[in-house]
Design a protein around this motif. Structure first.
Motif, PDB file in Angstrom:
ATOM      1  N   PRO A  99       0.854  -1.075  -0.067  1.00 36.67           N
ATOM      2  CA  PRO A  99       0.106  -0.106  -0.023  1.00 36.67           C
ATOM      3  C   PRO A  99       0.878   1.518   0.049  1.00 36.67           C
ATOM      4  N   LEU A 100       0.255   2.367  -0.545  1.00 40.49           N
ATOM      5  CA  LEU A 100       1.061   3.654  -0.724  1.00 40.49           C
ATOM      6  C   LEU A 100       1.444   4.068   0.808  1.00 40.49           C
ATOM      7  N   TYR A 101       0.547   3.793   1.697  1.00 41.72           N
ATOM      8  CA  TYR A 101       1.025   4.433   3.124  1.00 41.72           C
ATOM      9  C   TYR A 101       2.042   3.647   3.585  1.00 41.72           C
ATOM     10  N   THR A 102       2.163   2.511   3.365  1.00 42.73           N
ATOM     11  CA  THR A 102       3.164   1.429   3.942  1.00 42.73           C
ATOM     12  C   THR A 102       4.444   1.894   3.126  1.00 42.73           C
ATOM     13  N   ARG A 103       4.527   2.214   1.924  1.00 44.26           N
ATOM     14  CA  ARG A 103       5.606   2.614   0.973  1.00 44.26           C
ATOM     15  C   ARG A 103       6.129   3.897   1.624  1.00 44.26           C
ATOM     16  N   ARG A 104       5.466   4.741   1.743  1.00 42.36           N
ATOM     17  CA  ARG A 104       5.989   6.139   2.546  1.00 42.36           C
ATOM     18  C   ARG A 104       6.369   5.756   3.753  1.00 42.36           C
ATOM     19  N   ARG A 354      -0.202  -3.328  12.640  1.00 46.41           N
ATOM     20  CA  ARG A 354      -0.955  -4.144  11.423  1.00 46.41           C
ATOM     21  C   ARG A 354      -1.260  -3.092  10.385  1.00 46.41           C
ATOM     22  N   ARG A 355      -1.729  -1.889  11.089  1.00 43.95           N
ATOM     23  CA  ARG A 355      -2.206  -1.018   9.806  1.00 43.95           C
ATOM     24  C   ARG A 355      -0.959  -0.445   8.888  1.00 43.95           C
ATOM     25  N   SER A 356       0.223  -0.462   9.497  1.00 42.23           N
ATOM     26  CA  SER A 356       1.501   0.057   9.091  1.00 42.23           C
ATOM     27  C   SER A 356       1.931  -0.879   7.977  1.00 42.23           C
TER      28      SER A 356
END
Length: 775
Positions: A99-104, A354-356
């Motif tokens: 996910p974009l959030y994890t990549r960032r 988990r969300r990260s």
């Protein structure tokens, strides 16, 4: 592109950011060199730092190259797209699938690792060069001064921080009380007189106690209830009963709980409040939070601060509550709105990890929090607070009905000793129209105090009459009139009472008094016989007659003269006549004067002053004729008022009907002899207006009347009832003269000088000031 354009300026600022970081590092190294080398100039310190640290030269070149590349990529988008595509192709496919959030987040962590590694590499280079030696030479002096600096700094910081922390801790406490289920003893059986509202609230409680009933069908438990209405009607009691019935904690929020002198304390209290509510909800399965006087929270609409405070809550319908006020703290209200129904994010450290990582998180728990609010100013609340999802139910808690007042009286009387019958309790309920539960409780308590004052163990009917009069009209001022003025006030009020008894069916006399109050010399208080919500033309016409009876009586009994005390009566009569003829369609014209004025038409269309004057003159003539026919009854009541000062409604009726009453025997005023005595007393008082000499007191006249009365001698006349709609002046209350009026006159004359003694002190029975005819 203009060099001064904001777009180019922001581009250059962003591109020069790495260069600024390198220059900052150069300044730090030059400062260390200047500090560790005696007698060196600032310019030489910068040159030495640059020459002795090769990495600084490398960083400076990289910063210039990076800035130039950013400007080039912004000016030439194709170069940027080609470079990003090349870099994206170097990334593994699994990494691109994240996910974009994890990549960032991974990008930020990688950047932090590079910066940390670069920092330690630069630090190792500095320590191995000349700059490191100069820094070590300067730092060798620190051990002697550093402990004192650290101690002083820590002490100062601790004192300052401690003061603020203690202040915030103290200010963030208070105003919120938590009652656990075992501490709440209130239930729905203790709420009296509000059966209609209670039935609706019970439905909400059903879903709160058994949420699966509605949640299993795709619905949700109502989250908020607004109770609005006049003060003292039981809004707080209903909220407490809800908590008692649901066996959940009850959190009471005081009106000024969020008001503080420092900005930020209010929102902090709100966060602490909802943190506590969520914990209680998880432990007990639900919680009831009650905001008393919720109008202090105010509204976010500025510029209309005063309008809502002037609005009458009775004129506002629960289906449309307009926000017209501003109060409280904007941050507090926003915090409450966000917490009542905001975005429910996952809680806990594990959910964040988990969300990260892009993994599914566990849903947040369902916090069953029932918000209950009470106010008598619903206009002052923000519409966002009243929308469904926050406040789902809006109930008006109004004045209890007659049956509700009976039940309330029975509830409070069950706690004290009394000798009232069921009929008397029902009569109390009729006498206390629009009385709230708090008012009824206060009357019962005042009656108890009255009985204790008299040394009795139980409450009597007289105690309730005294208590009701004291609570509704306040204690009399104890002013003593001069004889003629006392008589004039008594005649004034007697005319009001006579017209009310003669004509009214929709109201009954409750109290007649000539004891001076705060804003009246005397008063006739009437009360409704039933709880009615409409009024008729005949009733308003009778009200005008009762108001004008004072002027008619004063002119009749005082030879055309009158006092300024009729001003309030004339105001009331004129206002009613104007509304009847110009608005309510109760006169010759059926056009509405208000509508005509709003339409731009003149008053001449209706000729309102003439119509009002004609109606008042017509009623005045009729009521004057009525008083002339029953002149003796008016003088009889005037004398009784002079002697006793205050009469309860049943005694007034007993006097008019010439029968025994509670504290007065009306039979002593019957007959021609009694009429002659009253006329003589009236003439004596009229003559004393200027001479200031009175030959007889009211008590002496009462003794004479009593001495001429033989119990059982006079027949009791039938009741006088005028049907609704009867015109003023029709009918008469003439009572047949007793057949044996002059019989055994010698025997009566022998008793004329006998002392009758004082009549018993009046109970002071009073009536609700629903329709006072004040003199």
């Amino acid at each position: 592109m203009n060099a001064s354009s904001p777009h180019l300026g922001s581009l250059l600022g962003k591109a020069s950011r790495p260069l600024r970081s390198v220059l900052l590092l150069w300044v730090l190294l030059a400062a260390a060199t200047y500090w560790g080398t005696p007698r060196i100039s600032v310019r030489d310190s910068f040159a030495t730092a640059y020459n002795d640290n090769g990495f600084l030269q490398l960083f400076l070149g990289l910063a210039l190259g990076s800035g130039a590349l950013q400007v080039l990529m912004r000016l030439l988008p194709s170069v940027r797209e080609a470079l990003l595509a090349a870099l994206s192709g170097l990334l593994p496919s699994r990494l691109r699938a994240l996910p974009l959030y994890t990549r960032r987040q991974l990008k930020g962590a990688l950047r932090l690792m590079v910066l940390v590694g670069l920092f330690f590499w630069v630090l190792s280079k500095i320590r191995g060069g000349r700059t490191g030696q100069l820094i070590s030479a300067g730092l060798s002096q620190l051990p002697l001064q550093l402990p004192a600096w650290l101690f002083q700094g820590a002490l100062t910081l601790g004192i300052v921080a401690g003061q603020f922390l203690l202040l915030f801790f103290v200010l963030s406490r208070g105003g919120i009380a938590v009652y656990l289920p075992e501490e709440i003893k209130t239930n729905f059986s203790m709420v009296w007189g509000q059966d209609a509202v209670l039935g609706k609230v019970k439905e909400v409680v059903t879903y709160l106690k058994s949420p699966e009933i509605i949640e299993s069908r795709g619905g949700h438990v109502p989250g908020g209830v607004l109770l609005w209405g006049p003060p003292g009607t039981g809004k707080t009691l209903i909220a407490e009963a809800v908590a008692g019935e649901t066996a959940t904690p009850f959190v009471l929020v005081e009106p000024a709980a969020f008001q503080n002198m420092f900005v930020g304390i209010g929102p902090l209290k709100v966060r602490n409040l909802y943190k506590k509510l969520r914990k209680l909800s998880e432990v007990y399965g639900g919680v009831v939070v009650f905001f008393d006087e919720a109008d202090v929270l105010g509204s976010r609409s500025r510029g209309q601060a005063d309008a809502g405070l002037r609005a009458e809550p009775q004129e506002v319908g629960p289906e449309r509550l307009k926000v017209v006020a501003m109060g409280g703290d904007l941050g507090i209200l926003n915090s409450i709105l966000a917490n009542m129904q905001g975005v429910r994010t996952p809680k806990g450290l594990l959910n964040r990890v988990r969300r990260s990582l892009g993994l599914p998180v566990s849903p947040p728990p369902k916090y069953r929090i029932l918000h209950m609010m009470a106010t008598n100013m619903p206009n002052a609340l923000d519409p966002a607070l009243l929308r469904p999802g926050r406040i789902d139910r809006i109930f008006r808690v109004g004045y209890p009905s007659r049956e509700g007042r009976i039940r309330t009286f029975q509830g409070y009387l069950a706690k004290v000793r009394h000798n009232l019958s069921d009929e008397q309790v029902a009569e109390l309920a009729v006498m206390t129209t629009n009385a709230t539960g708090a008012v009824i409780k206060d009357i019962v308590n005042e009656a108890l105090i009255s009985s204790l004052r008299e040394g009795r163990d139980e409450i009597t009917w007289v105690d309730f009459l005294n208590a009701k009069r004291l609570k509704e009209f306040g204690p009399p001022e104890g002013v003593e009139y001069v004889p003629f003025e006392r008589h004039a006030v008594a005649v004034h009020e007697a005319c009001h009472a006579f017209a009310a008894w003669k004509l009214r069916n929709h109201l009954t006399i409750d109290t007649v008094t000539i004891e001076k109050g705060q804003d009246y010399l005397g008063m006739v208080a009437s009360r409704p016989t039933e709880d009615l919500f409409t009024r008729w033309r005949s009733e308003y016409r009778i009200d005008i007659a009762v108001a004008l009876s004072s002027l008619a009586g004063e002119r009749l009994f005082f030879d055309g003269d009158s006092t300024s005390g009729v001003a309030g009566d004339l105001d009331q009569a004129t206002r009613l006549a104007a509304l009847m003829t110009g608005r309510w369609g109760m006169g010759e014209s059926i056009a509405s004067r208000n509508a005509l004025v709003e339409s731009g038409m003149t008053d001449d269309v209706l000729d309102s002053p003439r119509r009002v004057e004609d109606l008042l003159r017509e009623v005045f003539d009729e009521v004057s004729q009525m008083i002339v026919k029953d002149r003796q009854l008016v003088l009889a009541l005037a004398h009784a008022l002079e002697h006793l000062k205050t009469l309860a409604g049943p005694d007034v009726v007993a006097l008019f009907e010439r029968r025994p009453g509670l504290f007065l025997d009306g039979r002593v005023y019957a007959g021609e002899t009694a009429g002659r005595i009253l006329e003589e007393y009236h003439e004596e008082l009229k003559a004393s207006r200027f001479a200031m000499v009175v030959t007889r007191t009211p008590a002496e006249v009462a003794a004479v009347l009593r001495s001429r009365f033989v119990p059982g001698e006079w027949p009791v006349p039938p009741e006088t009832n005028v049907p609704a709609g009867t015109e003023v002046g029709s009918g008469s209350s003439d009572v047949p003269a007793p057949s044996n009026e002059d019989a055994d006159s010698a025997s009566r004359d022998s008793r004329e000088d006998d002392a009758w003694g004082e009549w018993p002190a009046p109970g002071g029975g009073t009536g609700q000031l629903d329709n006072p005819d004040e003199g």
